[in-house]
Design an enzyme around this catalytic site. Structure first.
Site, PDB file in Angstrom:
ATOM      1  N   LEU A 117       0.820  -1.202   0.000  1.00  0.00           N
ATOM      2  CA  LEU A 117       0.000   0.000   0.000  1.00  0.00           C
ATOM      3  C   LEU A 117       0.864   1.267   0.000  1.00  0.00           C
ATOM      4  O   LEU A 117       2.041   1.228   0.354  1.00  0.00           O
ATOM      5  CB  LEU A 117      -0.917  -0.022   1.223  1.00  0.00           C
ATOM      6  CG  LEU A 117      -1.866  -1.233   1.265  1.00  0.00           C
ATOM      7  CD1 LEU A 117      -2.464  -1.415   2.654  1.00  0.00           C
ATOM      8  CD2 LEU A 117      -2.966  -1.079   0.223  1.00  0.00           C
ATOM      9  N   PRO A 118       0.267   2.418  -0.374  1.00  0.00           N
ATOM     10  CA  PRO A 118       1.069   3.627  -0.582  1.00  0.00           C
ATOM     11  C   PRO A 118       1.598   4.303   0.673  1.00  0.00           C
ATOM     12  O   PRO A 118       2.636   4.965   0.619  1.00  0.00           O
ATOM     13  CB  PRO A 118       0.099   4.568  -1.319  1.00  0.00           C
ATOM     14  CG  PRO A 118      -0.984   3.696  -1.853  1.00  0.00           C
ATOM     15  CD  PRO A 118      -1.099   2.567  -0.901  1.00  0.00           C
ATOM     16  N   THR A 153       6.022   0.567   2.215  1.00  0.00           N
ATOM     17  CA  THR A 153       7.073   1.377   2.827  1.00  0.00           C
ATOM     18  C   THR A 153       6.409   2.394   3.737  1.00  0.00           C
ATOM     19  O   THR A 153       5.826   3.377   3.278  1.00  0.00           O
ATOM     20  CB  THR A 153       7.919   2.080   1.754  1.00  0.00           C
ATOM     21  OG1 THR A 153       8.556   1.105   0.939  1.00  0.00           O
ATOM     22  CG2 THR A 153       8.988   2.952   2.401  1.00  0.00           C
ATOM     23  N   LYS A 209      14.218  -0.272   5.474  1.00  0.00           N
ATOM     24  CA  LYS A 209      13.851   0.323   4.190  1.00  0.00           C
ATOM     25  C   LYS A 209      14.047   1.835   4.183  1.00  0.00           C
ATOM     26  O   LYS A 209      14.626   2.394   3.244  1.00  0.00           O
ATOM     27  CB  LYS A 209      12.390  -0.018   3.853  1.00  0.00           C
ATOM     28  CG  LYS A 209      11.887   0.589   2.540  1.00  0.00           C
ATOM     29  CD  LYS A 209      12.676   0.099   1.336  1.00  0.00           C
ATOM     30  CE  LYS A 209      12.261   0.819   0.056  1.00  0.00           C
ATOM     31  NZ  LYS A 209      10.922   0.426  -0.422  1.00  0.00           N
ATOM     32  N   LYS A 215       8.519  11.168   0.031  1.00  0.00           N
ATOM     33  CA  LYS A 215       7.714  10.495   1.052  1.00  0.00           C
ATOM     34  C   LYS A 215       8.598   9.697   2.007  1.00  0.00           C
ATOM     35  O   LYS A 215       8.438   9.760   3.231  1.00  0.00           O
ATOM     36  CB  LYS A 215       6.700   9.569   0.393  1.00  0.00           C
ATOM     37  CG  LYS A 215       5.766   8.871   1.359  1.00  0.00           C
ATOM     38  CD  LYS A 215       5.203   7.572   0.797  1.00  0.00           C
ATOM     39  CE  LYS A 215       6.138   6.420   1.089  1.00  0.00           C
ATOM     40  NZ  LYS A 215       5.548   5.093   0.848  1.00  0.00           N
TER      41      LYS A 215
END
Length: 333
Positions: A87-88, A120, A205, A280
């Site tokens: 998912l975003p 992420t 990450k 982001k």
């Protein structure tokens, strides 16, 4: 952060020799550019898969291939033994797990014995969701599992690796759940790195992408300075790649158009890793640093630069476009 074990997995096709019945039905939520390819590889590996996404067009693509589609995350969870999400953002993950029609909205107990989140997001959200999952019980006890487990398993490698099944997974969560899930990772990727407890995959990450961003900024700044002082970027590239400045941003993903073929800089920065995604991820790193009271001056500066890049209309371009659009670097003739 200690990387406790590195497993070099066998080629993707090898996973077909294993029985997909080990995992039952796999639910997959999030069929974007990465998730759709990961789900496809699970299907190719012989797993029984059901999917959900808010994009009805991509849902129809899977339905047309004979794949079961569900109209909510809860419906997926109710019919799956393992659930994977891609998912975003952190808010999307919270909504899919704990929101209305989310995995946990149907109450206790749960059918899935394993949840894997490859999004992420910040490690704090990963740990919060993992705690909520582990507080549930299972409808069917499985090989000693009394409660469902969750792994945070973001990926590295990009769209091409997702397509080819060569992703690297950075995995946090219970080690026994990680060990039990290796065959699933093998279906979608080539390497897994166990990073430790819950949230450590997410931590790995954002730290990886932080280092990647700062490296790209340093290389781009050096190339642009060199050009202004009269030396060609191609010459500097040869020097960097045979000297102490050698790094991924110079020898594999060079940001100067005309220096290297097959990278985003060779195609007007189209494709690759979008600047908005880098911004982001840097925001996640900065927020995590602030929460722990850790001073990260380079993180803050990198976040400002990539945010400015996005605000100037380059959010869809690969993040290496910082060379052209922030440093005003020139194409190699």
């Amino acid at each position: 952060m200690a990387m406790r074990s590195l497993v070099k997995l066998k080629p993707k096709l090898a996973c077909r020799s294993y029985s997909s019945s080990l995992f039952g039905r796999i639910g997959f939520i999030g069929l974007g550019t990465m998730g759709s390819r990961m789900a496809d590889n699970l299907i190719k590996a012989g797993y029984e898969v059901s999917v959900h996404d808010i994009n009805h067009n991509v849902m129809k693509m899977f339905s047309d291939k004979g794949i079961l589609t569900e109209d909510s995350p809860l419906k997926v969870a109710e019919t799956s033994d393992v659930v994977i999400t891609m998912l975003p953002s952190s808010n999307h993950v919270l909504d899919v797990y704990t929101g209305q029609n989310g995995f946990l909205s149907g109450g206790n107990p749960l059918r899935p014995w394993l949840f894997i989140d490859s999004s992420t997001i910040d490690p704090q959200t990963s740990r919060k969701v993992s705690a909520a999952v582990s507080n549930c019980s299972l409808i069917h006890k499985r090989d000693g599992w009394k409660a469902p487990a969750m792994l945070d398993a973001p990926v590295s490698g990009g769209v091409l690796a997702a397509e080819n099944g060569t992703l690297t997974f950075m995995v946090g969560g219970p080690e026994e759940a990680y060990t039990a899930s290796k065959l699933l990772f093998l279906s979608m990727g080539e390497n897994t790195i166990y990073c430790g407890g819950s949230g450590n995959g997410a931590t790995a990450k954002i730290c990886n992408n932080l280092a990647m961003a700062i490296s790209m900024l340093g290389v781009s700044e050096a190339f642009a300075l060199g050009q202004s002082l009269g030396i060609a970027a191609s010459t500097l590239t040869k020097i960097f790649n045979s000297s102490s400045a050698r790094c991924w941003s110079s020898d594999t993903y060079n940001p100067v158009p005309g220096v290297m073929d097959g990278v985003p800089s060779s195609r007007n920065y189209i494709g690759g890793f979008a600047s908005k995604l880098m911004a982001k991820d840097l925001n996640l790193a900065a927020a995590s640093a602030k929460e722990t009271g850790f001073w990260c001056p380079l993180t803050s500066q990198a976040e400002k630069i990539f945010t400015e890049l996005c605000n100037n209309g380059h959010e869809a371009k690969d993040f290496s476009c910082v060379f052209r659009y922030y440093y005003s670097g020139k194409d190699e003739q």
